[in-house]
Structure formats: structure tokens, C-alpha cells
Motif scaffolding. Structure first.
Motif, PDB file in Angstrom:
ATOM      1  N   ARG A  76       7.887 -20.323  -0.428  1.00 41.21           N
ATOM      2  CA  ARG A  76       9.111 -19.553  -0.623  1.00 41.21           C
ATOM      3  C   ARG A  76       9.603 -19.643  -2.058  1.00 41.21           C
ATOM      4  NH1 ARG A  76      13.766 -20.717   3.599  1.00 41.21           N
ATOM      5  NH2 ARG A  76      12.073 -19.942   4.932  1.00 41.21           N
ATOM      6  N   ASN A  77       9.417 -20.813  -2.687  1.00 37.48           N
ATOM      7  CA  ASN A  77       9.893 -20.965  -4.062  1.00 37.48           C
ATOM      8  C   ASN A  77       9.047 -20.179  -5.059  1.00 37.48           C
ATOM      9  OD1 ASN A  77       7.654 -22.606  -3.643  1.00 37.48           O
ATOM     10  ND2 ASN A  77       8.251 -24.000  -5.294  1.00 37.48           N
ATOM     11  N   MET A  78       7.838 -19.773  -4.653  1.00 38.54           N
ATOM     12  CA  MET A  78       6.946 -19.056  -5.563  1.00 38.54           C
ATOM     13  C   MET A  78       6.989 -17.547  -5.335  1.00 38.54           C
ATOM     14  SD  MET A  78       5.922 -21.645  -7.233  1.00 38.54           S
ATOM     15  CE  MET A  78       4.692 -20.953  -8.304  1.00 38.54           C
ATOM     16  N   LYS A  79       6.888 -17.127  -4.067  1.00 36.45           N
ATOM     17  CA  LYS A  79       6.798 -15.677  -3.811  1.00 36.45           C
ATOM     18  C   LYS A  79       8.092 -15.090  -3.256  1.00 36.45           C
ATOM     19  CE  LYS A  79       5.443 -14.894   0.949  1.00 36.45           C
ATOM     20  NZ  LYS A  79       4.550 -14.099   1.790  1.00 36.45           N
ATOM     21  N   GLY A  80       9.153 -15.877  -3.202  1.00 38.25           N
ATOM     22  CA  GLY A  80      10.405 -15.369  -2.666  1.00 38.25           C
ATOM     23  C   GLY A  80      10.848 -14.102  -3.376  1.00 38.25           C
ATOM     24  N   LYS A  81      11.299 -13.118  -2.600  1.00 37.05           N
ATOM     25  CA  LYS A  81      11.635 -11.815  -3.176  1.00 37.05           C
ATOM     26  C   LYS A  81      12.971 -11.819  -3.910  1.00 37.05           C
ATOM     27  CE  LYS A  81      13.829 -10.065   1.045  1.00 37.05           C
ATOM     28  NZ  LYS A  81      13.844  -8.962   2.034  1.00 37.05           N
ATOM     29  N   ASP A  82      13.788 -12.855  -3.689  1.00 42.45           N
ATOM     30  CA  ASP A  82      15.090 -12.919  -4.355  1.00 42.45           C
ATOM     31  C   ASP A  82      15.134 -13.982  -5.446  1.00 42.45           C
ATOM     32  OD1 ASP A  82      16.136 -10.882  -2.763  1.00 42.45           O
ATOM     33  OD2 ASP A  82      16.621 -12.303  -1.155  1.00 42.45           O
ATOM     34  N   ASN A  83      14.741 -15.214  -5.116  1.00 41.45           N
ATOM     35  CA  ASN A  83      14.833 -16.325  -6.063  1.00 41.45           C
ATOM     36  C   ASN A  83      13.490 -16.967  -6.365  1.00 41.45           C
ATOM     37  OD1 ASN A  83      17.693 -16.150  -6.244  1.00 41.45           O
ATOM     38  ND2 ASN A  83      17.871 -17.223  -4.268  1.00 41.45           N
ATOM     39  N   GLY A  84      12.403 -16.341  -5.931  1.00 42.47           N
ATOM     40  CA  GLY A  84      11.087 -16.901  -6.196  1.00 42.47           C
ATOM     41  C   GLY A  84      10.679 -16.762  -7.659  1.00 42.47           C
ATOM     42  N   VAL A  85       9.628 -17.498  -8.026  1.00 35.78           N
ATOM     43  CA  VAL A  85       9.146 -17.461  -9.412  1.00 35.78           C
ATOM     44  C   VAL A  85       8.674 -16.057  -9.770  1.00 35.78           C
ATOM     45  CG1 VAL A  85       7.420 -18.376 -11.011  1.00 35.78           C
ATOM     46  CG2 VAL A  85       8.537 -19.903  -9.383  1.00 35.78           C
ATOM     47  N   GLN A  86       7.959 -15.422  -8.844  1.00 36.05           N
ATOM     48  CA  GLN A  86       7.424 -14.088  -9.157  1.00 36.05           C
ATOM     49  C   GLN A  86       8.538 -13.084  -9.402  1.00 36.05           C
ATOM     50  OE1 GLN A  86       7.267 -11.120  -7.172  1.00 36.05           O
ATOM     51  NE2 GLN A  86       8.475 -11.853  -5.423  1.00 36.05           N
ATOM     52  N   ARG A  87       9.643 -13.212  -8.654  1.00 41.36           N
ATOM     53  CA  ARG A  87      10.766 -12.303  -8.845  1.00 41.36           C
ATOM     54  C   ARG A  87      11.434 -12.538 -10.197  1.00 41.36           C
ATOM     55  NH1 ARG A  87      12.562  -7.350  -7.769  1.00 41.36           N
ATOM     56  NH2 ARG A  87      14.829  -7.232  -7.948  1.00 41.36           N
ATOM     57  N   ARG A  88      11.623 -13.790 -10.562  1.00 43.61           N
ATOM     58  CA  ARG A  88      12.260 -14.100 -11.840  1.00 43.61           C
ATOM     59  C   ARG A  88      11.396 -13.672 -13.015  1.00 43.61           C
ATOM     60  NH1 ARG A  88      16.515 -17.835 -11.323  1.00 43.61           N
ATOM     61  NH2 ARG A  88      16.811 -18.585  -9.186  1.00 43.61           N
ATOM     62  N   MET A  89      10.078 -13.819 -12.893  1.00 46.43           N
ATOM     63  CA  MET A  89       9.188 -13.403 -13.978  1.00 46.43           C
ATOM     64  C   MET A  89       9.164 -11.876 -14.113  1.00 46.43           C
ATOM     65  SD  MET A  89       8.052 -16.166 -15.383  1.00 46.43           S
ATOM     66  CE  MET A  89       6.679 -15.574 -16.350  1.00 46.43           C
ATOM     67  N   MET A  90       9.228 -11.172 -12.991  1.00 43.03           N
ATOM     68  CA  MET A  90       9.227  -9.706 -13.055  1.00 43.03           C
ATOM     69  C   MET A  90      10.543  -9.165 -13.589  1.00 43.03           C
ATOM     70  SD  MET A  90       7.076  -8.369  -9.745  1.00 43.03           S
ATOM     71  CE  MET A  90       7.074  -6.716 -10.434  1.00 43.03           C
ATOM     72  N   GLU A  91      11.622  -9.915 -13.451  1.00 46.76           N
ATOM     73  CA  GLU A  91      12.872  -9.500 -14.069  1.00 46.76           C
ATOM     74  C   GLU A  91      12.776  -9.563 -15.595  1.00 46.76           C
ATOM     75  OE1 GLU A  91      15.866 -11.984 -12.439  1.00 46.76           O
ATOM     76  OE2 GLU A  91      15.979 -10.902 -10.516  1.00 46.76           O
ATOM     77  N   ILE A  92      11.993 -10.505 -16.091  1.00 42.16           N
ATOM     78  CA  ILE A  92      11.781 -10.602 -17.535  1.00 42.16           C
ATOM     79  C   ILE A  92      10.767  -9.574 -18.009  1.00 42.16           C
ATOM     80  CG2 ILE A  92      11.072 -12.147 -19.403  1.00 42.16           C
ATOM     81  CD1 ILE A  92      11.965 -14.487 -17.667  1.00 42.16           C
ATOM     82  N   ASN A  93       9.662  -9.456 -17.258  1.00 47.01           N
ATOM     83  CA  ASN A  93       8.602  -8.511 -17.608  1.00 47.01           C
ATOM     84  C   ASN A  93       8.197  -7.758 -16.342  1.00 47.01           C
ATOM     85  OD1 ASN A  93       6.445  -7.067 -18.610  1.00 47.01           O
ATOM     86  ND2 ASN A  93       5.152  -8.855 -19.011  1.00 47.01           N
ATOM     87  N   PRO A  94       8.643  -6.534 -16.155  1.00 45.59           N
ATOM     88  CA  PRO A  94       8.308  -5.791 -14.922  1.00 45.59           C
ATOM     89  C   PRO A  94       6.825  -5.513 -14.756  1.00 45.59           C
ATOM     90  CG  PRO A  94      10.166  -4.774 -16.092  1.00 45.59           C
ATOM     91  CD  PRO A  94       9.573  -5.792 -17.023  1.00 45.59           C
ATOM     92  N   ARG A  95       6.024  -5.650 -15.823  1.00 42.97           N
ATOM     93  CA  ARG A  95       4.582  -5.388 -15.732  1.00 42.97           C
ATOM     94  C   ARG A  95       3.790  -6.598 -15.266  1.00 42.97           C
ATOM     95  NH1 ARG A  95       6.082  -3.154 -20.619  1.00 42.97           N
ATOM     96  NH2 ARG A  95       5.206  -4.953 -21.725  1.00 42.97           N
ATOM     97  N   ALA A  96       4.457  -7.743 -15.072  1.00 38.76           N
ATOM     98  CA  ALA A  96       3.776  -8.960 -14.608  1.00 38.76           C
ATOM     99  C   ALA A  96       3.682  -8.914 -13.083  1.00 38.76           C
ATOM    100  CB  ALA A  96       4.523 -10.197 -15.083  1.00 38.76           C
ATOM    101  N   PHE A  97       2.711  -8.156 -12.567  1.00 36.50           N
ATOM    102  CA  PHE A  97       2.586  -7.945 -11.133  1.00 36.50           C
ATOM    103  C   PHE A  97       2.151  -9.224 -10.426  1.00 36.50           C
ATOM    104  CE2 PHE A  97       1.759  -3.805 -13.121  1.00 36.50           C
ATOM    105  CZ  PHE A  97       2.772  -3.070 -12.537  1.00 36.50           C
ATOM    106  N   PHE A  98       2.707  -9.417  -9.241  1.00 41.77           N
ATOM    107  CA  PHE A  98       2.422 -10.624  -8.467  1.00 41.77           C
ATOM    108  C   PHE A  98       1.350 -10.326  -7.428  1.00 41.77           C
ATOM    109  CE2 PHE A  98       3.464 -12.876  -4.438  1.00 41.77           C
ATOM    110  CZ  PHE A  98       2.991 -14.127  -4.821  1.00 41.77           C
ATOM    111  N   VAL A  99       0.328 -11.200  -7.358  1.00 41.65           N
ATOM    112  CA  VAL A  99      -0.738 -11.114  -6.365  1.00 41.65           C
ATOM    113  C   VAL A  99      -0.793 -12.457  -5.659  1.00 41.65           C
ATOM    114  CG1 VAL A  99      -3.193 -10.761  -5.958  1.00 41.65           C
ATOM    115  CG2 VAL A  99      -2.032  -9.479  -7.768  1.00 41.65           C
ATOM    116  N   PRO A 100      -0.521 -12.530  -4.360  1.00 43.68           N
ATOM    117  CA  PRO A 100      -0.556 -13.809  -3.647  1.00 43.68           C
ATOM    118  C   PRO A 100      -1.977 -14.334  -3.542  1.00 43.68           C
ATOM    119  CG  PRO A 100      -0.204 -12.009  -2.103  1.00 43.68           C
ATOM    120  CD  PRO A 100      -0.116 -11.420  -3.467  1.00 43.68           C
TER     121      PRO A 100
END
Length: 390
Positions: free
Chosen positions: A300-324
Motif C-alpha cells: 500500500r505504501n508503494m502503489k497506493g493511489k492517494d499516498n503511495g510512492v508511485q502517486r507522489r512521483m507521478m505528481e512530480i513527473n506525470p511521465r513516470a508511469f508505474f508498472v507493478p
């Protein structure tokens, strides 16, 4: 004022080089300096270099401003015994330097030999560190014994002892250590760790340089606690490199994957993990704007859609797509499938019972392999989630 026999030349250091010719000692017997700021004539280079402090003249100490008699002063200085002696010493030193016959030449030769000797020792140790690290072998022994020719003193010291059987330089080095002729050696734990860190920094520098050349990259992270119960985050970087093929001159597209190291985490929250990632990228001078992909597990801390790492990184760079992580996703699917299906659960329980029955006795295992030679039964994991049959 006329100076018929003086040649005046402006130097870069705001001094005037005044050279007087027609000397018995050569074409350029005296080179004096003129300081523009204080407007004084100073003595020649050889007198400044070799003169005795107690026998200095006014020309060598404070310079001269007597422009009316400057020609006679320079002529007098040229014929002085001190100048002739210093000039001779200067030319003799120049000749000795060209032929390598100075009194410190022997000392320099000894220093050079020592330098080459220690360089050979360090090259051997660095080569051993590379071999042990490449083979994932431990450096220290069980008892952290650092003494040579003692049991359990570790792989590095054993390799050094083995190398001394064939290398005369290392053999002589170990003899000096064992005979207490020298107290300097590079076999301690701290020195081993320092060599490992130096090599690691060099490898990491090459990886970062290749990443900069590729520009765009992606990262893969995974966290797990070590034996000391400290959460370690493994950071892996992906990028596409263009390299020349071995057979042709054409460029070949190669996907590179490198481990950048283990990063201890004080917290495993999405915010702290994201901050740690950004700090590491900044340390390596990798712009987060060039991050084009991120891969984590399904925590949950990594792929969480609200507070996960992937969400925070995409807020900085929207092109940093997340692949589980596909392996972790498959593991979760199999786990959930087994739990919701009674037949699958009974099947895996049967596999576990068969494995425990035959593996509990070497005789029963021999019977199993004799009649069923195309099947290998492996036990379930300790948490009972997955069973494998090959």
C-alpha cells in the motif's frame, strides 16, 4: 638616460628583465629584475638562489634606485667574486639536473622503488577484492581473526597466503609482517571495507555516467529487513544504451539493468520513501524529469493511489508511469486463488504431505526417485501460500 649595453624586456610578472651581454661566463651572464611598483633594480637569479643571507649586498637585498650609475653597479656586480661563484653553482646544478647526478637522485630512486613496491601490493589486494566480491564470498572469518597463517582468518587472508606461494613480492611482504619487520599492512577489516567502498564508488560512477548518456531511465525498488532488523531498500536502474556490435560497425540497442546499492530506511511510509528516492537521484545528479518508469511491489505504501510512492512521483513527473511487479502480482493471484478454491487447497495439502512423507526417510526417497524419475516434489513455503512441482 642612455644604457648602450643593456637589453630591457617586459615580463608578465610586472618585472623588467635586464640582461647584459659580452660576459666571460657566456652570452647571458646576468639577468636582473626591475620592479615597476618600487622602481628598483634587483640582482640576478643565480645570486638570489645561491647567496648566503649573511653576505647579501644592497643590490641583492633592497635593490638599487641609482639610475645614473646603474651601468657601473651592474658591471661591478658582474665581476664580483660572489656572483661568479653563484653563477658557477647555478650552471653546475643545471648540468647535474640534466644528467640526473644530483645528491638526492639516489633518494629519489629509493622512493620510486618503494612507490612501485606498494603499488604492486595494492594492485594484488584490489584484484582479490574484485574476485571475492564478484563471487559473493565473505571476506572475514567466523571469529573475525585478522592474523596470517591461522585457522578461520577469512577468505581474503587465505587468498593472500595462497598468492604468496607464487608471487615473490607478496611472499616477501608477508615475511616482513610475520617477522615484525613492518607494522604497516592493508589486511585489516577497516582497510578491506575501504577498498570495497572505493571499488563500489567507481562502479557506481560508471553506471551514473552511462545513465547520463542515455538520459531517460526507470527505477525499480524493493524493501526488505536485514539480519539486524533494518529496512533496506534495493535501488535498481534501467536505461537503454547504444553500443557498437562486435561483428559490425552498426549500433546495437541494449537494455541495461544495474543495482545502485542498498539504502537504509528509517520509515516505510510513502512520503519518507519518496523523499529518500528524490535525495538519491539528486546525489547522483539524475533529474527526476527524465524518469520515465517506476516499478514497485503491491504494498500500500508503494502503489497506493492517494499516498503511495508511485502517486507522489507521478505528481512530480506525470511521465513516470508505474508498472507493478509481475512476480509479486502473480504470487498474490495464486495465493488468493488457492484460498478461495477448496479443491486447490486440498491439492496443495496433498503435495505437502507427499513431500514430507518421502523426504522424512532416505529409503522412501530412493523408492520415489526409482519409480517416479520425471517428477520432483518440493515443499510449500513456510507461510503455506505456494507449492511448486517441477
Amino acid at each position: 638616460m642612455n644604457f648602450p649595453s643593456l637589453r630591457i624586456e617586459i615580463k608578465e610578472n610586472s618585472l623588467l628583465s635586464i640582461t647584459r651581454g659580452n660576459s666571460l661566463m657566456g652570452k647571458e651572464f646576468i639577468e636582473t629584475g626591475y620592479n615597476i611598483q618600487c622602481q628598483r633594480i634587483f640582482t640576478c637569479f643565480c645570486c638570489k638562489l645561491f647567496r648566503n643571507q649573511a653576505t647579501g649586498t644592497s643590490l641583492t637585498e633592497n635593490g638599487s634606485k641609482d639610475w645614473k650609475n646603474i651601468s657601473s653597479i651592474l658591471s661591478s656586480h658582474k665581476r664580483s667574486t660572489e656572483h661568479l661563484e653563484y653563477f658557477q653553482n647555478w650552471k653546475e646544478l643545471e648540468l647535474r639536473l640534466k644528467k640526473g647526478k644530483t645528491i638526492d637522485e639516489e633518494n629519489l630512486h629509493v622512493i620510486k622503488e618503494k612507490e612501485e613496491y606498494w603499488q604492486q601490493i595494492l594492485e594484488c589486494l584490489i584484484a582479490l577484492v574484485r574476485v571475492l566480491s564478484g563471487q559473493n564470498l565473505a571476506f572475514h572469518g567466523c571469529s573475525r581473526n585478522e592474523k596470517l597463517y591461522t585457522p578461520g582468518n577469512g577468505n581474503l587472508l587465505k587468498f593472500v597466503e595462497y598468492l604468496a606461494l607464487f608471487d615473490p613480492v607478496m611472499k616477501e611482504y608477508l615475511r616482513k609482517i610475520t617477522d615484525h619487520e613492518t607494522q604497516v599492512h592493508y589486511f585489516g577489516i577497516n582497510m578491506q571495507n575501504e577498498l570495497i567502498q572505493i571499488l563500489a564508488n567507481g562502479i557506481k560512477k560508471k553506471i551514473v555516467e552511462a545513465t547520463h548518456s542515455a538520459k531517460y531511465f526507470s527505477i525499480i525498488l524493493d524493501c526488505t529487513p536485514d539480519v539486524s532488523h533494518v529496512e533496506q531498500m534495493t535501488m535498481i536502474i534501467h536505461f537503454v544504451a547504444m553500443e557498437k556490435s562486435t561483428d559490425e560497425d552498426n549500433l546495437e540497442v541494449i537494455i541495461k539493468e544495474h543495482v545502485l546499492g542498498f539504502i537504509p530506511l528509517k520509515e516505510t511510509t510513502g512520503a519518507f520513501t519518496t523523499e529518500t528516492i528524490l535525495q538519491e537521484l539528486e546525489t547522483m545528479s539524475l533529474s527526476v524529469e527524465n524518469l520515465c518508469g517506476q516499478g514497485y511491489d503491491n504494498g500500500r505504501n508503494m502503489k497506493g493511489k492517494d499516498n503511495g510512492v508511485q502517486r507522489r512521483m507521478m505528481e512530480i513527473n506525470p511521465r513516470a508511469f508505474f508498472v507493478p511487479c509481475s512476480a509479486h502480482s502473480l504470487n498474490l493471484v495464486v495465493n488468493d486463488a488457492v484460498r478461495c478454491c477448496l479443491e486447490a487447497s486440498c491439492f496443495f495439502d496433498l503435495v505437502q504431505s507427499v513431500c514430507l512423507f518421502f523426504s522424512g526417510s532416505t529409503r522412501r526417497w530412493a523408492i520415489l526417485t526409482r519409480y517416479v524419475n520425471s517428477l520432483t516434489v518440493k515443499p510449500l513455503r513456510q507461510d503455506g501460500r505456494v507449492a511448486l512441482m517441477l
